[in-house]
Design a protein around this motif. Structure first.
Motif, PDB file in Angstrom:
ATOM      1  N   ALA A   9      46.748  44.052  26.337  1.00 40.22           N
ATOM      2  CA  ALA A   9      45.342  44.277  25.991  1.00 40.22           C
ATOM      3  C   ALA A   9      44.434  43.326  26.768  1.00 40.22           C
ATOM      4  O   ALA A   9      43.380  43.733  27.266  1.00 40.22           O
ATOM      5  N   GLU A  10      44.817  42.072  26.893  1.00 37.94           N
ATOM      6  CA  GLU A  10      44.013  41.101  27.641  1.00 37.94           C
ATOM      7  C   GLU A  10      43.965  41.457  29.126  1.00 37.94           C
ATOM      8  O   GLU A  10      42.916  41.342  29.761  1.00 37.94           O
ATOM      9  N   LEU A  11      45.093  41.906  29.674  1.00 37.94           N
ATOM     10  CA  LEU A  11      45.126  42.313  31.080  1.00 37.94           C
ATOM     11  C   LEU A  11      44.243  43.534  31.305  1.00 37.94           C
ATOM     12  O   LEU A  11      43.473  43.590  32.274  1.00 37.94           O
ATOM     13  N   GLN A  12      44.320  44.492  30.398  1.00 33.31           N
ATOM     14  CA  GLN A  12      43.484  45.683  30.511  1.00 33.31           C
ATOM     15  C   GLN A  12      42.005  45.293  30.432  1.00 33.31           C
ATOM     16  O   GLN A  12      41.186  45.759  31.235  1.00 33.31           O
ATOM     17  N   ASP A  13      41.648  44.431  29.487  1.00 37.40           N
ATOM     18  CA  ASP A  13      40.264  43.972  29.366  1.00 37.40           C
ATOM     19  C   ASP A  13      39.808  43.289  30.654  1.00 37.40           C
ATOM     20  O   ASP A  13      38.692  43.517  31.131  1.00 37.40           O
ATOM     21  N   SER A  14      40.656  42.459  31.225  1.00 36.52           N
ATOM     22  CA  SER A  14      40.303  41.757  32.460  1.00 36.52           C
ATOM     23  C   SER A  14      40.082  42.739  33.605  1.00 36.52           C
ATOM     24  O   SER A  14      39.134  42.580  34.386  1.00 36.52           O
ATOM     25  N   LEU A  15      40.928  43.743  33.711  1.00 32.23           N
ATOM     26  CA  LEU A  15      40.761  44.753  34.756  1.00 32.23           C
ATOM     27  C   LEU A  15      39.445  45.503  34.587  1.00 32.23           C
ATOM     28  O   LEU A  15      38.721  45.744  35.561  1.00 32.23           O
ATOM     29  N   LEU A  16      39.102  45.845  33.361  1.00 34.92           N
ATOM     30  CA  LEU A  16      37.858  46.574  33.123  1.00 34.92           C
ATOM     31  C   LEU A  16      36.625  45.690  33.350  1.00 34.92           C
ATOM     32  O   LEU A  16      35.583  46.176  33.789  1.00 34.92           O
ATOM     33  N   VAL A  17      36.739  44.382  33.089  1.00 34.70           N
ATOM     34  CA  VAL A  17      35.648  43.453  33.390  1.00 34.70           C
ATOM     35  C   VAL A  17      35.423  43.405  34.899  1.00 34.70           C
ATOM     36  O   VAL A  17      34.281  43.416  35.379  1.00 34.70           O
ATOM     37  N   VAL A  18      36.509  43.385  35.668  1.00 35.02           N
ATOM     38  CA  VAL A  18      36.392  43.374  37.126  1.00 35.02           C
ATOM     39  C   VAL A  18      35.736  44.666  37.608  1.00 35.02           C
ATOM     40  O   VAL A  18      34.877  44.641  38.498  1.00 35.02           O
ATOM     41  N   VAL A  19      36.091  45.800  37.020  1.00 31.50           N
ATOM     42  CA  VAL A  19      35.467  47.080  37.389  1.00 31.50           C
ATOM     43  C   VAL A  19      33.962  47.008  37.124  1.00 31.50           C
ATOM     44  O   VAL A  19      33.149  47.421  37.962  1.00 31.50           O
ATOM     45  N   HIS A  20      33.587  46.461  35.980  1.00 32.32           N
ATOM     46  CA  HIS A  20      32.158  46.318  35.651  1.00 32.32           C
ATOM     47  C   HIS A  20      31.458  45.398  36.649  1.00 32.32           C
ATOM     48  O   HIS A  20      30.351  45.702  37.115  1.00 32.32           O
ATOM     49  N   ASP A  21      32.090  44.277  36.990  1.00 34.46           N
ATOM     50  CA  ASP A  21      31.504  43.343  37.957  1.00 34.46           C
ATOM     51  C   ASP A  21      31.353  43.982  39.331  1.00 34.46           C
ATOM     52  O   ASP A  21      30.354  43.753  40.022  1.00 34.46           O
ATOM     53  N   LEU A  22      32.322  44.775  39.743  1.00 33.55           N
ATOM     54  CA  LEU A  22      32.221  45.475  41.029  1.00 33.55           C
ATOM     55  C   LEU A  22      31.061  46.462  41.020  1.00 33.55           C
ATOM     56  O   LEU A  22      30.349  46.609  42.016  1.00 33.55           O
ATOM     57  N   SER A  23      30.855  47.120  39.907  1.00 33.71           N
ATOM     58  CA  SER A  23      29.732  48.045  39.782  1.00 33.71           C
ATOM     59  C   SER A  23      28.407  47.293  39.900  1.00 33.71           C
ATOM     60  O   SER A  23      27.482  47.745  40.591  1.00 33.71           O
TER      61      SER A  23
END
Length: 147
Positions: A21-35
């Protein structure tokens, strides 16, 4: 974390749900930051283009004398505008990377936690097969590479 043997003879690693869950959250945070980065680049490029257009219009004023120095400034300005195309390439790379990260995040969750009956699985496009949507690594005036 011990490797476990599955029925399909494919090695697997069992991970704690919180870690996944923490890894998934981190990946989605990176996607948001890239956006956010993509939007910042687009905004900056719009501002630069507006300023270059204003400068170009000012340089085209007939009251300005034709001189070699002024011609050099115009030439450099045209080259600078051409180089602004990097924003388009950067945006394509950001979108491509975001799709890969988002696909990994959802696949990680799906593979490790499964889905409960009636739970909607987030729609994610297939992870792009091409490793890089932008193959051009430099720009010259008058050249174009379609991909």
């Amino acid at each position: 974390m011990q490797p476990i043997q599955t029925t399909s003879s494919v090695p697997a690693v069992q991970l704690p749900v919180m870690m996944v869950a923490e890894l998934q959250d981190s990946l989605l945070v990176v996607v948001h930051d890239l956006s956010r980065l993509d939007h910042l680049l687009a905004h900056t490029m719009e501002n630069l283009m507006e300023r270059f257009t204003t400068v170009s219009a000012n340089l085209a004023d007939p009251e300005l004398a034709q001189s070699k120095e002024l011609d050099a400034v115009r030439s450099n300005l045209r080259a600078a505008v051409t180089e602004l195309q990097f924003q388009d390439m950067a945006s394509q790379l950001i979108i491509h990377t975001s799709k890969i990260l988002q696909g990994c995040a959802y696949r990680l969750a799906s593979e490790s936690m499964g889905s409960e009956d009636g739970e909607a699985v987030p729609f994610v496009e297939e992870v792009p097969e091409r490793p890089n949507p932008v193959t051009q690594d430099e720009m010259d005036a008058g050249s174009i590479e379609l991909f």
